[in-house]
Design a protein around this motif. Structure first.
Motif, PDB file in Angstrom:
ATOM      1  N   TRP A   7      27.013  -0.242  20.878  1.00  0.00           N
ATOM      2  CA  TRP A   7      27.359  -1.144  21.975  1.00  0.00           C
ATOM      3  C   TRP A   7      28.230  -0.431  22.994  1.00  0.00           C
ATOM      4  CZ3 TRP A   7      32.317  -2.886  23.224  1.00  0.00           C
ATOM      5  CH2 TRP A   7      32.368  -3.835  24.241  1.00  0.00           C
ATOM      6  N   TYR A   8      29.192   0.344  22.513  1.00  0.00           N
ATOM      7  CA  TYR A   8      30.069   1.083  23.409  1.00  0.00           C
ATOM      8  C   TYR A   8      29.293   2.126  24.202  1.00  0.00           C
ATOM      9  CZ  TYR A   8      33.756   4.179  25.034  1.00  0.00           C
ATOM     10  OH  TYR A   8      34.553   4.940  25.813  1.00  0.00           O
TER      11      TYR A   8
ATOM     12  N   ARG B 231      26.106   2.097  25.020  1.00  0.00           N
ATOM     13  CA  ARG B 231      25.272   1.433  26.029  1.00  0.00           C
ATOM     14  C   ARG B 231      26.119   0.916  27.194  1.00  0.00           C
ATOM     15  NH1 ARG B 231      20.006  -1.220  24.007  1.00  0.00           N
ATOM     16  NH2 ARG B 231      19.498   0.092  22.234  1.00  0.00           N
ATOM     17  N   ARG B 232      27.301   0.423  26.873  1.00  0.00           N
ATOM     18  CA  ARG B 232      28.169  -0.108  27.918  1.00  0.00           C
ATOM     19  C   ARG B 232      28.635   1.000  28.849  1.00  0.00           C
ATOM     20  NH1 ARG B 232      34.151  -2.294  27.195  1.00  0.00           N
ATOM     21  NH2 ARG B 232      34.318  -0.076  26.848  1.00  0.00           N
ATOM     22  N   THR B 233      28.976   2.162  28.295  1.00  0.00           N
ATOM     23  CA  THR B 233      29.452   3.255  29.136  1.00  0.00           C
ATOM     24  C   THR B 233      28.321   3.892  29.948  1.00  0.00           C
ATOM     25  OG1 THR B 233      29.258   4.807  27.291  1.00  0.00           O
ATOM     26  CG2 THR B 233      31.412   3.812  27.678  1.00  0.00           C
TER      27      THR B 233
ATOM     28  N   GLY C 183      25.924   2.148  31.245  1.00  0.00           N
ATOM     29  CA  GLY C 183      25.485   1.143  32.208  1.00  0.00           C
ATOM     30  C   GLY C 183      24.193   0.452  31.829  1.00  0.00           C
ATOM     31  N   GLN C 184      23.813   0.481  30.575  1.00  0.00           N
ATOM     32  CA  GLN C 184      22.570  -0.167  30.142  1.00  0.00           C
ATOM     33  C   GLN C 184      22.756  -1.630  29.797  1.00  0.00           C
ATOM     34  OE1 GLN C 184      21.049   2.193  26.935  1.00  0.00           O
ATOM     35  NE2 GLN C 184      20.586   3.944  28.231  1.00  0.00           N
ATOM     36  N   LEU C 185      23.986  -2.107  29.737  1.00  0.00           N
ATOM     37  CA  LEU C 185      24.211  -3.518  29.435  1.00  0.00           C
ATOM     38  C   LEU C 185      24.555  -4.281  30.683  1.00  0.00           C
ATOM     39  CD1 LEU C 185      26.209  -3.467  26.094  1.00  0.00           C
ATOM     40  CD2 LEU C 185      23.859  -4.098  26.452  1.00  0.00           C
TER      41      LEU C 185
END
Length: 62
Positions: free
Chosen positions: A53-54, A56-58, A60-62
């Motif tokens: 999750w981290y 993907r968040r960094t 920019g996929q979320l």
């Protein structure tokens, strides 16, 4: 936002605090071993999910 080193320090202190509440056991049987293995498996899966999750968040996929 807290820095990474601050978060590590907070989690380390929380881990140490919670570790003081765990009482030593006198007997260790198969059920205890199964519970420890299951807990370790759930912990590893949870850690990997949080890491994904981290990432993907960094990116920019979320």
């Amino acid at each position: 936002m807290a820095s990474y080193s601050q978060l590590c320090g907070v989690f380390a202190m929380l881990w140490l605090l919670l570790g003081t509440f765990i009482l030593p056991v006198e007997a260790f049987d198969g059920g205890d071993a199964a519970a420890i293995l299951l807990g370790m498996a759930v912990t590893v899966v949870g850690f990997c999910a949080c890491l994904g999750w981290y990432a993907r968040r960094t990116n920019g996929q979320l």
